[in-house]
Design an enzyme around this catalytic site. Sequence first.
Site, PDB file in Angstrom:
ATOM      1  N   SER A 155       0.696  -1.184   0.085  1.00 20.63           N
ATOM      2  CA  SER A 155      -0.029   0.160  -0.031  1.00 20.63           C
ATOM      3  C   SER A 155       0.959   1.153  -0.006  1.00 20.63           C
ATOM      4  O   SER A 155       1.573   1.588   0.924  1.00 20.63           O
ATOM      5  CB  SER A 155      -0.724  -0.164   1.308  1.00 20.63           C
ATOM      6  OG  SER A 155      -1.687   1.172   1.165  1.00 20.63           O
TER       7      SER A 155
ATOM      8  N   HIS B 286      -0.608  -1.044  -4.469  1.00 21.60           N
ATOM      9  CA  HIS B 286      -2.176  -0.642  -3.867  1.00 21.60           C
ATOM     10  C   HIS B 286      -2.175   0.861  -3.926  1.00 21.60           C
ATOM     11  O   HIS B 286      -1.342   1.299  -3.087  1.00 21.60           O
ATOM     12  CB  HIS B 286      -2.238  -1.233  -2.692  1.00 21.60           C
ATOM     13  CG  HIS B 286      -3.949  -1.083  -2.238  1.00 21.60           C
ATOM     14  ND1 HIS B 286      -4.688  -2.039  -2.772  1.00 21.60           N
ATOM     15  CD2 HIS B 286      -4.204  -0.252  -1.384  1.00 21.60           C
ATOM     16  CE1 HIS B 286      -6.059  -1.773  -2.166  1.00 21.60           C
ATOM     17  NE2 HIS B 286      -5.571  -0.546  -1.340  1.00 21.60           N
TER      18      HIS B 286
ATOM     19  N   ASP C 142      -4.181   3.978  -3.029  1.00 20.56           N
ATOM     20  CA  ASP C 142      -5.617   4.424  -2.307  1.00 20.56           C
ATOM     21  C   ASP C 142      -6.181   5.807  -2.716  1.00 20.56           C
ATOM     22  O   ASP C 142      -5.319   6.808  -2.239  1.00 20.56           O
ATOM     23  CB  ASP C 142      -5.691   4.424  -0.650  1.00 20.56           C
ATOM     24  CG  ASP C 142      -5.489   2.738  -0.261  1.00 20.56           C
ATOM     25  OD1 ASP C 142      -4.359   2.349   0.421  1.00 20.56           O
ATOM     26  OD2 ASP C 142      -6.518   2.023  -0.625  1.00 20.56           O
TER      27      ASP C 142
ATOM     28  N   HIS D 292      -7.475   1.676  -5.345  1.00 17.59           N
ATOM     29  CA  HIS D 292      -8.581   1.372  -4.671  1.00 17.59           C
ATOM     30  C   HIS D 292      -9.300   2.540  -4.429  1.00 17.59           C
ATOM     31  O   HIS D 292      -8.574   3.585  -3.726  1.00 17.59           O
ATOM     32  CB  HIS D 292      -8.061   0.761  -3.146  1.00 17.59           C
ATOM     33  CG  HIS D 292      -9.135   0.539  -2.203  1.00 17.59           C
ATOM     34  ND1 HIS D 292      -8.750   0.686  -0.861  1.00 17.59           N
ATOM     35  CD2 HIS D 292     -10.529   0.481  -2.031  1.00 17.59           C
ATOM     36  CE1 HIS D 292      -9.888   0.218  -0.215  1.00 17.59           C
ATOM     37  NE2 HIS D 292     -10.892   0.188  -1.001  1.00 17.59           N
TER      38      HIS D 292
ATOM     39  N   GLY E 230     -10.389   4.308   5.418  1.00 17.34           N
ATOM     40  CA  GLY E 230      -9.928   5.671   5.413  1.00 17.34           C
ATOM     41  C   GLY E 230      -8.787   6.013   5.899  1.00 17.34           C
ATOM     42  O   GLY E 230      -8.071   7.091   5.664  1.00 17.34           O
TER      43      GLY E 230
ATOM     44  N   GLY F 118      -3.415   1.878   9.640  1.00 11.81           N
ATOM     45  CA  GLY F 118      -3.032   1.294  11.108  1.00 11.81           C
ATOM     46  C   GLY F 118      -4.186   1.086  11.874  1.00 11.81           C
ATOM     47  O   GLY F 118      -4.307   1.134  12.991  1.00 11.81           O
TER      48      GLY F 118
ATOM     49  N   ASP G   8      -7.810  -6.280   2.361  1.00  7.24           N
ATOM     50  CA  ASP G   8      -7.182  -4.998   2.683  1.00  7.24           C
ATOM     51  C   ASP G   8      -7.521  -4.599   3.991  1.00  7.24           C
ATOM     52  O   ASP G   8      -8.595  -4.147   4.513  1.00  7.24           O
ATOM     53  CB  ASP G   8      -7.821  -4.138   1.674  1.00  7.24           C
ATOM     54  CG  ASP G   8      -6.980  -2.694   1.665  1.00  7.24           C
ATOM     55  OD1 ASP G   8      -7.696  -1.775   0.949  1.00  7.24           O
ATOM     56  OD2 ASP G   8      -6.095  -2.572   2.680  1.00  7.24           O
ATOM     57  N   GLY G   9      -6.511  -4.211   4.856  1.00  7.18           N
ATOM     58  CA  GLY G   9      -6.584  -3.721   6.161  1.00  7.18           C
ATOM     59  C   GLY G   9      -6.044  -4.787   7.009  1.00  7.18           C
ATOM     60  O   GLY G   9      -6.482  -5.745   7.294  1.00  7.18           O
TER      61      GLY G   9
ATOM     62  N   GLY H  23       0.705  -3.268   4.376  1.00  5.55           N
ATOM     63  CA  GLY H  23       0.346  -2.026   4.726  1.00  5.55           C
ATOM     64  C   GLY H  23       1.449  -1.911   6.025  1.00  5.55           C
ATOM     65  O   GLY H  23       2.587  -2.351   6.050  1.00  5.55           O
ATOM     66  N   SER H  24       0.758  -0.828   7.030  1.00  7.69           N
ATOM     67  CA  SER H  24       1.525  -0.570   8.227  1.00  7.69           C
ATOM     68  C   SER H  24       1.735  -1.659   9.366  1.00  7.69           C
ATOM     69  O   SER H  24       2.600  -1.561   9.978  1.00  7.69           O
ATOM     70  CB  SER H  24       0.842   0.873   8.925  1.00  7.69           C
ATOM     71  OG  SER H  24      -0.425   0.197   9.362  1.00  7.69           O
TER      72      SER H  24
END
Length: 221
Positions: A8, A33, A35, A67, A143, A146, A176-177, A198-199
Amino acid sequence: MRGMLSPSLMCADALNLQSELEALDNLGVDYIHLDFMDNKFVPNITLDANLIKSVKGVLKNMKRDIHIMAYEPVQYFDRMDIGAGDIVAVHYEACPDLADVIAEIRKRNASPFIAISPDTKPEVLLDYLDMIDGVLVMTVYPGFAGRPIVEGSLEKLAAVRRLIDENAPGLLLEVDGHVSWDLCRQMRECGADMFVAGSSSLYQKGLELEESVARMNKLVE
Ligand code: DX5
Ligand code: ZN
């Protein structure tokens, strides 16, 4: 099919995006990815449409996994230079005219995915499965990076996999997430094919990118 990574970019070093992209591209990562947020569907703004367009010129191997967390997403497609090879995920919750939006993505020879937020039931996808190439399941509220995983997300991921296998075998399932080191294996076992890193994994502070990509590829193979 092996699991595919989609790091991401909103979690990467915002002051060095080009070198981040080149490093991932050289490591053979499948997707990047990207966003996009309109500050209406979600209360945040991240990568803008022009930057998403300019990413295209940097990539040699990776494909764009866009996305769009926005109402009326079609208005951004030309600004992003949507075209062949792109995945474009639009939110079920943001598009009352979803079939038309999907048709607009197809018109640009891109690959339409439907994204569903944590509170949306998998069954809403049934009317659209024959129009799309994949589903993006949000395991956090969209949105922000983290955020914690939403209770019941793994069960939901497995439910979407079953729904796809029963009704439209071959569609891709993207998660995702909070795709973290300890959850990504379970997410793979629930049937995910694409992993938004991601994070809580690839972009965890202080990790070496090459080593993290190799570790994640192993976990999701
Ligand atoms: C959040 C975005 C995600 C985000 C994931 O709305 O859609 O792609 O970057 O970040 P983590 O992995 O930190 O949840
Ligand atoms: Zn995303």
